[in-house]
Design an enzyme around this catalytic site. Structure first.
Site, mmCIF file in Angstrom:
data_model
loop_
_atom_site.group_PDB
_atom_site.id
_atom_site.type_symbol
_atom_site.label_atom_id
_atom_site.label_comp_id
_atom_site.label_asym_id
_atom_site.label_seq_id
_atom_site.Cartn_x
_atom_site.Cartn_y
_atom_site.Cartn_z
ATOM 1 N N TYR A 76 36.990 14.886 44.258
ATOM 2 C CA TYR A 76 35.827 15.661 44.701
ATOM 3 C C TYR A 76 35.781 15.744 46.225
ATOM 4 O O TYR A 76 35.469 16.783 46.795
ATOM 5 C CB TYR A 76 34.525 15.046 44.171
ATOM 6 N N PHE A 128 33.525 47.039 56.694
ATOM 7 C CA PHE A 128 34.095 46.725 55.386
ATOM 8 C C PHE A 128 32.913 46.395 54.476
ATOM 9 O O PHE A 128 31.937 45.777 54.910
ATOM 10 C CB PHE A 128 35.092 45.569 55.441
ATOM 11 N N THR A 129 33.024 46.785 53.205
ATOM 12 C CA THR A 129 31.889 46.720 52.278
ATOM 13 C C THR A 129 31.163 45.368 52.297
ATOM 14 O O THR A 129 29.990 45.292 52.640
ATOM 15 C CB THR A 129 32.368 47.022 50.845
ATOM 16 N N ASP A 219 38.228 39.227 61.262
ATOM 17 C CA ASP A 219 38.494 39.335 59.827
ATOM 18 C C ASP A 219 40.016 39.395 59.693
ATOM 19 O O ASP A 219 40.621 40.447 59.895
ATOM 20 C CB ASP A 219 37.820 40.588 59.251
ATOM 21 N N LYS A 262 44.694 38.400 49.932
ATOM 22 C CA LYS A 262 45.539 39.504 50.427
ATOM 23 C C LYS A 262 46.802 38.895 51.056
ATOM 24 O O LYS A 262 47.673 38.433 50.348
ATOM 25 C CB LYS A 262 44.776 40.378 51.420
ATOM 26 N N ARG A 386 38.709 56.892 46.639
ATOM 27 C CA ARG A 386 37.959 56.552 47.856
ATOM 28 C C ARG A 386 37.486 57.878 48.443
ATOM 29 O O ARG A 386 38.129 58.458 49.292
ATOM 30 C CB ARG A 386 38.841 55.801 48.859
ATOM 31 N N PHE A 452 30.935 53.830 41.952
ATOM 32 C CA PHE A 452 32.354 54.065 41.648
ATOM 33 C C PHE A 452 32.918 53.089 40.626
ATOM 34 O O PHE A 452 33.849 53.413 39.900
ATOM 35 C CB PHE A 452 33.205 54.038 42.929
HETATM 36 C C1 LIG Z 1 38.955 41.832 50.561
HETATM 37 C C2 LIG Z 1 38.391 41.853 51.909
HETATM 38 C C3 LIG Z 1 37.266 41.097 52.243
HETATM 39 C C4 LIG Z 1 36.468 40.312 51.216
HETATM 40 O O1 LIG Z 1 37.196 39.306 50.667
HETATM 41 P P1 LIG Z 1 37.019 38.825 49.129
HETATM 42 O O2 LIG Z 1 38.069 37.777 49.001
HETATM 43 O O3 LIG Z 1 37.255 40.020 48.263
HETATM 44 O O4 LIG Z 1 35.650 38.280 48.988
HETATM 45 C C5 LIG Z 1 36.835 41.126 53.549
HETATM 46 N N1 LIG Z 1 37.460 41.849 54.477
HETATM 47 C C6 LIG Z 1 38.535 42.602 54.191
HETATM 48 C C7 LIG Z 1 39.178 43.405 55.256
HETATM 49 C C8 LIG Z 1 39.029 42.632 52.900
HETATM 50 O O5 LIG Z 1 40.083 43.414 52.610
#
Ligand SMILES: *Cc1c(COP(=O)(O)O)cnc(C)c1O
Length: 461
Positions: A76, A128-129, A219, A262, A386, A452
């Site tokens: 843990y 970014f979303t 990011d 990613k 998109r 979407f």
């Molecule tokens: C995917 C992504 C995120 C969010 O990450 P998650 O692992 O999906 O929560 C943030 N910024 C960028 C540029 C991304 O491509």
């Protein structure tokens, strides 16, 4: 003499285990797509031949990563895999303090809550979303400061991820530096099509923000891909390794959020990394509320181990050359067939311009949604829209009409071969040949949020 024969590159790995794909017939796909309401998000993965919906969490792990998972220390507290990951984040990324999170948005949540106060402004190189949503939930307002070229699918500028420093200076003058807790910088800007930011631009941004005492939060979800474009395109970096370039990029920033799903070659995981002790201390405390103890942050020990190893593999020059090279290969095959794509080709996928592909279909009949459907019908390749569907509606209920109406072909890392790329490009080419016969769609079901994902459509007759 064979000196004129070119030297091709190939994938720098070989296969030890394979996942069998289901081969579908046109009749099967027609039925499956109709049942999914012509929305590729609603298809079952089983009915898909080549899945290009996203590059998130879809990478193939190496034998080293799988072996690492067996060394997971599931204690843990104080798991040895946490300390391994911490060491990797320090040596490869150059950030001092690590807080693991279940994925990128977990890190965004914690960071936004700590740094953003109500009424703050967060400038960034395109939204970014999830990033923007967390900034807004914390009471901040996102302001786009990316260069204008990023919004233009025609522009072939090599660094469409760059910040327009004039736009930033205007914001600083208007609101004052105290209202700007940090500038939010993405490498390989996702929403612009995986377009890179240059080292020169980053250095200038560092100088400007330093003058005003403003942080840069990075990011770094696709930092290795960005580093590759710097190596290929920016003067002075052609002989530097991806590892060196990644370290230099990070050195101009004060902290980072990471979706390891990613670049870092894992199926789940992420982290927040910062250089300031005070911010770290608060984050280390807050992660307990939202994710888990600060030495696991919602991950298993084995997940952290796979991530630590994946990060090392992600900055290998041969890996990244093949990764981006595969995307470029696909783009070039599509160009050969006359398919209109966004240029320059980005790091993680090909974006097809549906307005140019299907000029006879008005935006109200969803050209990109239609094109994604047609590609699936033709070959079982799954892509995503998109365009107007993703853009949604304004507060007054009217549709947004985005300038870009795109279909995204996102390439998972180390999953498909060059032969798969040929099949994908041929499918796009075949649909392009019969484009005049393609009819649009009408929306028959529209959910209230992020439509979407779940909207349903019918074919126009
Ligand atoms: C995917 C992504 C995120 C969010 O990450 P998650 O692992 O999906 O929560 C943030 N910024 C960028 C540029 C991304 O491509």
């Amino acid at each position: 003499m064979n000196n004129n024969i070119k030297r091709s590159w190939a994938e720098p790995y070989k296969m030890k285990m394979v996942e069998l794909l289901k081969m579908t017939t046109p009749a099967h796909r027609k039925k499956a797509l109709a049942e999914a309401g012509y929305n590729t998000f609603l298809l079952r993965s089983e009915d898909v031949y080549i899945d290009l919906l996203t590059d998130s969490g879809t990478s193939a792990m190496s034998d080293q990563q799988w072996a690492g998972m067996m060394t997971g220390d599931e204690a843990y507290a104080g798991s040895r895999n946490y300390y391994h990951l911490e060491e990797v984040v320090r040596t490869i990324y150059g950030y001092k303090y690590l807080i693991p999170t279940h994925q990128g948005r977990g890190a965004e949540n914690i960071l936004s809550k700590i740094l953003i106060k109500k009424g703050d402004i967060i400038p960034g190189n395109m939204y970014f979303t999830t990033t923007r949503l967390h900034q807004e939930l914390a009471g901040g307002k996102f302001e786009d400061i990316i260069i204008d070229e990023a919004h233009d699918s025609e522009s072939e500028f090599p660094f469409k991820g760059n910040v327009d420093l004039n736009k930033l200076e205007k914001l600083i003058n208007k609101y004052g530096a105290k209202k700007i807790p940090y500038v939010s910088i993405a490498t390989s800007v996702n929403m612009a099509g995986g377009q890179p930011i240059s080292m020169k631009n980053l250095k200038e941004l560092r100088a400007l923000t330093k003058k005003h005492g403003i942080r840069i939060i990075h990011d770094m979800t696709r930092v290795a891909e960005n580093a590759y474009f710097i190596q290929q395109r920016e003067k002075g970096y052609e002989h530097k390794s991806i590892k060196q370039i990644v370290l230099e990029i990070n050195s101009y920033t004060d902290g980072a959020t990471m979706s390891a799903k990613k670049d870092a070659l894992v199926n789940i995981g992420g982290f927040l990394a910062v250089n300031e002790w005070d911010v770290f201390e608060e984050a280390r405390n807050m992660v307990v509320v939202y994710e888990g103890l600060h030495t696991y942050g919602g991950l298993a020990g084995r997940d952290m181990e796979a991530m630590a190893i994946g990060i090392g593999e992600s900055v290998n020059d041969d890996h990244i050359k093949a990764r981006v090279g595969q995307v470029i290969y696909l783009g070039e095959r599509m160009i050969d067939y006359g398919v209109p794509i966004v240029k320059p080709i980005g790091g993680h996928g090909i974006f097809v311009d549906a307005k140019k592909f299907l000029p006879h279909i008005p935006q109200d009949n969803f050209p990109a949604q239609t094109l994604a459907s047609e590609i699936y019908l033709d070959s079982g390749v799954r892509t995503m829209e998109r365009g107007i569907v993703s853009a949604g509606r304004k507060a007054n209920g009217e549709n947004y009409y985005p300038k870009l109406e795109l279909v995204r072909f996102t390439i998972p890392r180390r999953v498909y071969t060059q032969a798969h790329m040929d099949v994908i490009a041929e499918s796009a080419g075949r649909v392009y040949e019969k484009r005049n016969k393609v009819k649009g769609l009408k929306m028959v079901y529209e959910p209230k949020y992020l439509r979407f994902f779940q909207a349903k459509f019918e074919k126009l007759s």
